[in-house]
Design a protein around this motif. Structure first.
Motif, PDB file in Angstrom:
ATOM      1  N   PHE A   1       0.830  -1.205   0.000  1.00 51.81           N
ATOM      2  CA  PHE A   1       0.000   0.000   0.000  1.00 51.81           C
ATOM      3  C   PHE A   1       0.867   1.258   0.000  1.00 51.81           C
ATOM      4  CE2 PHE A   1      -3.401   2.832   1.932  1.00 51.81           C
ATOM      5  CZ  PHE A   1      -4.217   2.795   0.831  1.00 51.81           C
ATOM      6  N   MET A   2       1.976   1.171  -0.727  1.00 51.27           N
ATOM      7  CA  MET A   2       2.869   2.314  -0.897  1.00 51.27           C
ATOM      8  C   MET A   2       2.499   3.012  -2.192  1.00 51.27           C
ATOM      9  SD  MET A   2       5.905   3.707   0.372  1.00 51.27           S
ATOM     10  CE  MET A   2       6.987   2.404   0.979  1.00 51.27           C
ATOM     11  N   PRO A   3       2.024   4.264  -2.163  1.00 50.26           N
ATOM     12  CA  PRO A   3       1.588   4.938  -3.390  1.00 50.26           C
ATOM     13  C   PRO A   3       2.725   5.040  -4.402  1.00 50.26           C
ATOM     14  CG  PRO A   3       1.821   6.513  -1.586  1.00 50.26           C
ATOM     15  CD  PRO A   3       1.935   5.149  -0.977  1.00 50.26           C
ATOM     16  N   GLN A   4       2.370   4.979  -5.674  1.00 48.81           N
ATOM     17  CA  GLN A   4       3.405   4.987  -6.707  1.00 48.81           C
ATOM     18  C   GLN A   4       4.075   6.350  -6.852  1.00 48.81           C
ATOM     19  OE1 GLN A   4       1.957   3.313 -10.392  1.00 48.81           O
ATOM     20  NE2 GLN A   4       2.121   1.223  -9.585  1.00 48.81           N
TER      21      GLN A   4
ATOM     22  N   GLY B   1     -13.280   3.311   2.938  1.00 47.90           N
ATOM     23  CA  GLY B   1     -11.994   3.394   2.249  1.00 47.90           C
ATOM     24  C   GLY B   1     -11.889   4.607   1.356  1.00 47.90           C
ATOM     25  N   GLU B   2     -10.723   5.195   1.330  1.00 49.02           N
ATOM     26  CA  GLU B   2     -10.487   6.375   0.504  1.00 49.02           C
ATOM     27  C   GLU B   2      -9.486   6.096  -0.611  1.00 49.02           C
ATOM     28  OE1 GLU B   2     -11.653   9.450   0.347  1.00 49.02           O
ATOM     29  OE2 GLU B   2     -13.159   9.113   1.898  1.00 49.02           O
ATOM     30  N   GLY B   3      -8.441   5.335  -0.298  1.00 48.00           N
ATOM     31  CA  GLY B   3      -7.395   5.152  -1.295  1.00 48.00           C
ATOM     32  C   GLY B   3      -6.554   6.409  -1.425  1.00 48.00           C
ATOM     33  N   TYR B   4      -5.706   6.429  -2.433  1.00 42.46           N
ATOM     34  CA  TYR B   4      -4.795   7.556  -2.592  1.00 42.46           C
ATOM     35  C   TYR B   4      -5.241   8.552  -3.661  1.00 42.46           C
ATOM     36  CZ  TYR B   4      -1.361   5.117   0.309  1.00 42.46           C
ATOM     37  OH  TYR B   4      -0.713   4.499   1.348  1.00 42.46           O
ATOM     38  N   HIS B   5      -6.116   8.122  -4.565  1.00 41.05           N
ATOM     39  CA  HIS B   5      -6.527   8.981  -5.683  1.00 41.05           C
ATOM     40  C   HIS B   5      -5.301   9.512  -6.434  1.00 41.05           C
ATOM     41  CE1 HIS B   5     -10.596   8.868  -4.137  1.00 41.05           C
ATOM     42  NE2 HIS B   5     -10.131   9.233  -2.951  1.00 41.05           N
ATOM     43  N   SER B   6      -4.270   8.681  -6.499  1.00 38.08           N
ATOM     44  CA  SER B   6      -3.033   9.068  -7.188  1.00 38.08           C
ATOM     45  C   SER B   6      -2.808   8.105  -8.351  1.00 38.08           C
ATOM     46  CB  SER B   6      -1.849   9.022  -6.223  1.00 38.08           C
ATOM     47  OG  SER B   6      -1.648   7.714  -5.726  1.00 38.08           O
ATOM     48  N   PRO B   7      -1.917   8.460  -9.289  1.00 42.26           N
ATOM     49  CA  PRO B   7      -1.693   7.593 -10.460  1.00 42.26           C
ATOM     50  C   PRO B   7      -1.253   6.190 -10.048  1.00 42.26           C
ATOM     51  CG  PRO B   7      -0.641   9.739 -10.744  1.00 42.26           C
ATOM     52  CD  PRO B   7      -1.103   9.674  -9.318  1.00 42.26           C
ATOM     53  N   TRP B   8      -1.729   5.184 -10.779  1.00 36.89           N
ATOM     54  CA  TRP B   8      -1.288   3.807 -10.577  1.00 36.89           C
ATOM     55  C   TRP B   8      -1.101   3.190 -11.953  1.00 36.89           C
ATOM     56  CZ3 TRP B   8      -1.686  -1.348 -11.413  1.00 36.89           C
ATOM     57  CH2 TRP B   8      -1.073  -2.203 -10.478  1.00 36.89           C
ATOM     58  N   ASP B   9       0.142   2.748 -12.224  1.00 35.46           N
ATOM     59  CA  ASP B   9       0.485   2.282 -13.559  1.00 35.46           C
ATOM     60  C   ASP B   9       1.020   0.857 -13.490  1.00 35.46           C
ATOM     61  OD1 ASP B   9       1.084   2.882 -16.468  1.00 35.46           O
ATOM     62  OD2 ASP B   9       3.080   2.339 -15.743  1.00 35.46           O
TER      63      ASP B   9
ATOM     64  N   GLU C   1      -9.169   3.217  -4.577  1.00 39.05           N
ATOM     65  CA  GLU C   1     -10.445   3.425  -3.887  1.00 39.05           C
ATOM     66  C   GLU C   1     -10.396   3.090  -2.406  1.00 39.05           C
ATOM     67  OE1 GLU C   1     -13.064   0.885  -6.019  1.00 39.05           O
ATOM     68  OE2 GLU C   1     -12.448   1.677  -7.983  1.00 39.05           O
ATOM     69  N   GLY C   2      -9.314   2.444  -1.933  1.00 42.16           N
ATOM     70  CA  GLY C   2      -9.278   2.007  -0.554  1.00 42.16           C
ATOM     71  C   GLY C   2     -10.004   0.691  -0.398  1.00 42.16           C
ATOM     72  N   VAL C   3     -10.204   0.253   0.837  1.00 48.18           N
ATOM     73  CA  VAL C   3     -10.961  -0.970   1.112  1.00 48.18           C
ATOM     74  C   VAL C   3     -12.012  -0.666   2.176  1.00 48.18           C
ATOM     75  CG1 VAL C   3      -8.983  -2.456   0.556  1.00 48.18           C
ATOM     76  CG2 VAL C   3      -9.342  -1.743   2.911  1.00 48.18           C
ATOM     77  N   GLY C   4     -13.082  -1.430   2.160  1.00 44.52           N
ATOM     78  CA  GLY C   4     -14.141  -1.226   3.134  1.00 44.52           C
ATOM     79  C   GLY C   4     -15.037  -0.059   2.783  1.00 44.52           C
ATOM     80  N   ASP C   5     -16.087   0.107   3.581  1.00 46.25           N
ATOM     81  CA  ASP C   5     -17.070   1.166   3.308  1.00 46.25           C
ATOM     82  C   ASP C   5     -16.476   2.555   3.457  1.00 46.25           C
ATOM     83  OD1 ASP C   5     -18.926  -0.795   2.887  1.00 46.25           O
ATOM     84  OD2 ASP C   5     -19.646  -0.792   4.977  1.00 46.25           O
TER      85      ASP C   5
END
Length: 503
Positions: A273-276, A318-326, A312-316
């Motif tokens: 779970f380390m953002p890119q 969850g937020e996630g990072y909303h950052s690029p993922w490639d 998106e994160g996990v669970g109800d």
């Protein structure tokens, strides 16, 4: 006067007027230098010779220095190029001067770091100026390298040698040279006549069975003579520490895990779970590979779950990072920056299949980071990775595990400091007190894995984990103050040969 054969040979070769080195006597008498040394000390005890000892500093150049003797020091090449482009009058673009100097790769950084230090000019905002009064012909480091190359010491200064040694361009070693000089008593005995005594150095089975031992003359044994210094092979202090750590963790119920040193960024960071776009994942902080540059494939379903957790994160809630993922970035290969990539492989079932709690695993493997070198940091180091999978784990379980572990090494003064990790919550840094300096030094990082990491891996119970530095543990146990003494290019061989665990 009768003396053993080696002593007679040394006595006959020595001079009362001119010192003869051990090496020269050995060459002239066809004796081993060790035999000549032993005979000389025995003759000195009899007052027949005097042994003179002198210390010699030997200086040799590294391959890099030999290149500079041919091409010139990088900073001098930079200065000459700058002057040729008019930087002694007006500032010139740095890139243009570097190209003119023909510098590339590491030589660029070397030139830039020494250019201002030596007063050749200044570098600011991508522009370079050259001091018109600077005199590269009088550069003491360049002159010293030339002198060493020519076998001369005329231009060597202690300060220049120290600077060259710090730059890794020269290597210095200290050698003790022993010479022999006849005393008046030695001259007198030679004039009176010295004969070879038929002596025996040790008792053999043949001497005993034949009875000849009763009639032969045995050579005197000097119990005060210095024994020959031996440096036999021994287990490296870090290997000793590694084996001890392994014994302790196995005794605590852990089993060892292994995995690739070169791995995909997916296993090294994405699964954690380390953002890119995390700063630690840029090209300055990691050692990426060119060939091959990427892994062939990754488990598609796991990739989808990990990407979803990042976006998106996990669970109800969850937020996630909303950052690029490639995906291409996830497939990129690099030297692992931590051994937690092994943990990700095992928790996901990739390494050994699905694991049911409770489980305890550890590894003691190398990790690689582009750190600044100092007494506690190297570009490569050993990490003690560990994790426990079980129901209802708490911070008390984590701290209790560390308390039990470090007590096995006599370390009881351990402190915990709250910390942030992308993949653990709560997280703690560990600090231990150095037995020599009394300072608290960081010895590890730990925490309880976040749901954003565990859920994509298919783990539905708690997992607490840590990464401890083997070198820092060694410092607390041995009292060592600089990990560069035990491995790396500046390691201290005398320390490795003599150091014992004393704490």
């Amino acid at each position: 006067m009768k003396l053993p054969e080696a002593q007679v040979a040394v006595l006959n070769t020595a001079s009362a007027d001119e010192e003869q080195t051990i090496e020269r006597i050995a060459e002239e008498t066809d004796l081993d230098p060790a035999a000549v040394t032993g005979a000389a000390f025995e003759l000195e005890d009899e007052g027949l010779v005097e042994i003179v000892e002198r210390t010699s500093d030997d200086v040799s150049m590294t391959e890099e220095a030999e290149e500079y003797v041919e091409e010139g020091l990088p900073e001098l090449r930079l200065y000459e190029a700058a002057v040729s482009l008019g930087a002694d009058e007006d500032a010139v673009q740095l890139g243009q001067v570097i190209g003119e100097a023909g510098l590339e790769g590491p030589a660029v950084d070397i030139a830039l770091s020494n250019y201002a230090r030596k007063g050749y000019g200044s570098i600011d905002s991508g522009e370079i100026t050259a001091d018109p009064d600077a005199d590269p012909e009088s550069d003491s480091e360049a002159a010293t390298l030339e002198a060493i190359a020519e076998g001369s010491v005329a231009y060597q200064s202690d300060l220049a040698l120290e600077d060259l040694e710090k730059r890794g361009l020269v290597e210095r070693s200290e050698t003790t040279i022993r010479s022999v000089l006849l005393t008046d008593a030695g001259v007198t005995e030679l004039m009176a006549g010295v004969e070879v005594a038929e002596t025996v150095g040790q008792v053999t089975s043949d001497l005993i069975t034949s009875g000849e031992w009763e009639d032969v003359e045995f050579a005197e044994y000097n119990v005060e003579a210095d024994a020959e210094e031996l440096t036999p092979g021994k287990t490296h202090v870090l290997r000793q520490m590694s084996e001890r750590v392994k014994d302790v963790l196995v005794g605590m119920g852990f089993q060892e895990m292994q995995g690739p040193t070169v791995d995909a960024d997916f296993w090294i960071n994405d699964c954690l779970f380390m953002p890119q776009d995390h700063p630690a994942r840029n090209h300055w902080d990691r050692f990426a590979l060119d060939n091959p540059a990427k892994i062939d494939d990754l488990p598609e379903d796991l990739v989808e779950r990990v990407e979803s957790a990042h976006r998106e994160g996990v669970g109800d809630d969850g937020e996630g990072y909303h950052s690029p993922w490639d995906l291409d970035f996830a497939k990129a290969l690099a030297l692992r920056g931590h051994t937690t990539s092994l943990t990700a492989r095992h928790l996901s079932g990739e390494a050994m299949g699905d694991l049911e709690p409770p489980q305890r695993f550890f590894s003691i493997e190398k990790a690689y980071r582009n750190d600044t070198l100092d007494a506690t940091h190297l570009l490569e180091f050993f990490q003690i990775e560990g994790w426990v999978m079980a129901e209802d784990l708490s911070v008390r379980d984590l701290m209790g595990t560390f308390t039990e572990f470090y007590e096995q090494f006599g370390i009881t003064d351990v402190e915990f400091k709250p910390h942030y990790n992308p993949y653990t919550e709560p997280s703690f840094e560990l600090f231990g007190r150095h037995p020599e300096t009394g300072e608290m030094i960081e010895i590890g990082n730990s925490g309880i894995f976040r749901p954003e990491m565990l859920e994509p891996l298919g783990v539905d119970c708690d997992v607490m984990a840590w990464g401890l530095a083997l070198e820092r543990l060694m410092m607390l146990v041995t009292g060592a103050e600089d990990i560069r003494d035990v491995h790396g290019t500046l390691l201290d061989l005398d320390y490795l040969r003599s150091e014992e665990v004393i704490y």
